[in-house]
Design an enzyme around this catalytic site. Structure first.
Site, mmCIF file in Angstrom:
data_model
loop_
_atom_site.group_PDB
_atom_site.id
_atom_site.type_symbol
_atom_site.label_atom_id
_atom_site.label_comp_id
_atom_site.label_asym_id
_atom_site.label_seq_id
_atom_site.Cartn_x
_atom_site.Cartn_y
_atom_site.Cartn_z
ATOM 1 C CG HIS A 73 -20.282 -64.614 -63.851
ATOM 2 N ND1 HIS A 73 -20.796 -63.338 -63.883
ATOM 3 C CD2 HIS A 73 -19.742 -64.825 -65.075
ATOM 4 C CE1 HIS A 73 -20.575 -62.791 -65.062
ATOM 5 N NE2 HIS A 73 -19.940 -63.670 -65.817
ATOM 6 C CD GLU A 83 -17.893 -65.801 -71.417
ATOM 7 O OE1 GLU A 83 -17.784 -66.914 -71.983
ATOM 8 O OE2 GLU A 83 -18.982 -65.323 -71.050
#
Length: 494
Positions: free
Chosen positions: A88, A162
């Site tokens: 990202h 994550e």
């Protein structure tokens, strides 16, 4: 004995096998002609229902690391499958220096939105069958920007979130040190064995990555986009390559960095051959000043592949470069313009020497824009160990070459030392394998193009572990050559 198989999907390279191990030789068409086409549709989101070749036994390989876990047993693929991983863009917590983990309180900054748009431009000509995304806002928004108007759905998978960092999440670094002391230092120094709140976060992450691969590979698709996060993308690359948790923080993933893996069917229908086509193709320059895994790196090795030659690939660089190769070498030299290179190590063959000379000329002219300026001298050294056949067949030669590079890097008179090495792609793959402490049979797991750049940082000094900043960077050659955003300091934070 080597023999040629089918070209890999989406790239100009030949797939070869030797003694049941795969080896990728570039066909020296460095600006890859994509097999993908442009499509313009609308996007939507949908929640996904979650219901190395073996090492050589030769005596000269015994000292290489046994930490490689070996390739995981992945589901077979019917056709060649290319998987493109993207991290990202910069998030608000990245900018603040907070530990994000799998929390979902941060969003993309304005810079992060710009980075996502840059990645969209990088991939605009690529046609993907499907996009998998982390469900966290910063990743999902990046996926939406890159996916653009494509009509296929974006599948979110919680396993792509994550790394789970439990009590650490939301803390600034100095808060983590003050509050958790020993535990925080272990997270920084010995992450694979780091235990927090009764969990081993890195080990859990590796398990999730293996689970992700099984879902990605069984999907009926040949080209897949995956948009996720720093740590989980590291784990995806490492598990695909058969590397264990001790490789955490070794394979860098910068904001909006792009990594590409190819999965090639085996004739017997078993777990596919796997090749890392490139690592961390970033919106920012790969040689930009900054950190590696959150640590300042003043020592660096840059591996440059020589330009294409007048003969075919079998000459191993022992003929002069053709016109395209000359352009490639000049572009590589220009990419390295901002580096203060004192010496260049080259294979003694013709094409690498020509490429090294091009880099040297640009370096010598870099500080000499005024009429009275005297060009600084850049020494080009030839290393006879940088020979293709030595790298392929004699591991002690490759080991000796790598040690010589580290000795060159350790020059105490150059506190910010940069060693540029120029050679045939197979030579640079062999050096990369030694950096990662892999056996020579693992060389088939990497691919390098003519004129490409691979960057290895040494934040712990020349004899510490190398951190791979990028592999097979080619934006300067035209493929994925796009306007770049400014690099972010310490943008490797989770």
């Amino acid at each position: 004995m080597l023999f040629t198989g089918l070209p890999l999907a989406g790239g100009d390279q030949l797939f070869l096998r030797r003694n049941n191990s795969c080896l990728l030789f570039p066909s020296f068409k460095p600006i890859a002609t994509s097999s993908f086409t442009i499509r313009s549709f609308t996007s939507s989101l949908k929640e996904l229902d979650v219901s190395l070749p073996s090492s050589s036994s030769a005596d000269d390989d015994r000292k290489l690391s046994s930490k490689v876990t070996g390739p995981a047993s992945f589901p077979p693929v019917k056709v060649a499958k290319r998987v493109v991983l993207v991290r990202h863009g910069q998030s608000t917590w990245n900018a603040e220096g907070r530990i994000q983990g799998s929390s979902d309180f941060s969003i993309l900054t304005q810079k992060g939105e710009a980075q996502a748009e840059t990645s969209r431009q990088m991939l605009i000509d690529d046609s993907f069958d499907i996009c998998f995304s982390s469900p966290l806002k910063r990743s999902k928004r990046t996926a939406e920007v890159i996916w653009g108007s494509r009509k296929e759905e974006i599948l979110t998978d919680s396993d792509l979130r994550e790394i789970d960092l439990y009590s650490f999440q939301g803390l600034l670094k100095h808060e983590g040190i003050a509050k958790y002391g020993t535990a925080f230092r272990q997270w920084q120094k010995d992450a694979p064995n780091f235990n927090l709140d009764g969990h081993y976060p890195v080990r859990e992450l590796w398990d999730r990555a293996n689970s992700c691969w099984k879902k990605i590979l069984v999907h009926d698709s040949s080209s897949v986009l995956v948009v996720a996060h720093n740590a989980v993308n590291q784990a995806l690359v490492a598990t695909a390559m058969g590397l264990g948790t001790e490789y955490f923080r070794i394979l860098l993933q910068s904001n909006c960095g792009v990594s590409v893996l190819d999965f090639i069917p085996r004739p017997d229908g078993g777990s596919p051959y796997i090749c890392l086509n490139r690592l961390n193709q970033t919106p920012s320059s790969p040689i930009a000043a900054g950190s590696s895994a959150g640590r300042k790196a003043s020592k660096r090795i840059v591996l440059v592949c020589h330009g294409t030659t007048q003969a075919d690939n079998s000459d191993a660089g022992d003929t002069s470069m053709n016109m395209l190769g000359t352009i490639q070498s000049q572009k590589a030299a220009e990419l390295l313009l901002d580096l203060n290179v004192k010496s260049i190590i080259s294979s003694p063959r013709i094409a690498p020497t020509e490429t090294a000379n091009a880099i040297s000329r640009v370096q010598e002219a870099a500080d000499c824009l005024g009429a009275d300026c005297v060009p600084r001298y850049v020494e080009t050294k030839h290393m006879k160990e940088l020979d293709v056949h030595d790298i392929l067949n004699r591991s002690e030669k490759a080991r000796s070459a790598w040690k010589s590079l580290l000795d060159e890097l350790s020059n105490e008179s150059e506190p910010d030392n940069i060693v540029v090495t120029v050679g045939h792609p197979i030579i640079n793959i062999g050096l990369l394998a030694h950096c990662l402490n892999l056996t020579k049979d693992s060389m088939g797991s990497f691919h390098l193009d003519a004129g490409s750049i691979t960057v290895i940082d040494f934040p712990d000094g020349p004899f510490g572990r190398g951190v791979v900043r990028c592999i097979n960077y080619t934006a300067h050659l035209g493929r994925w050559s796009i306007p770049i955003t400014r690099p972010t300091q310490d943008d490797e934070d989770f």
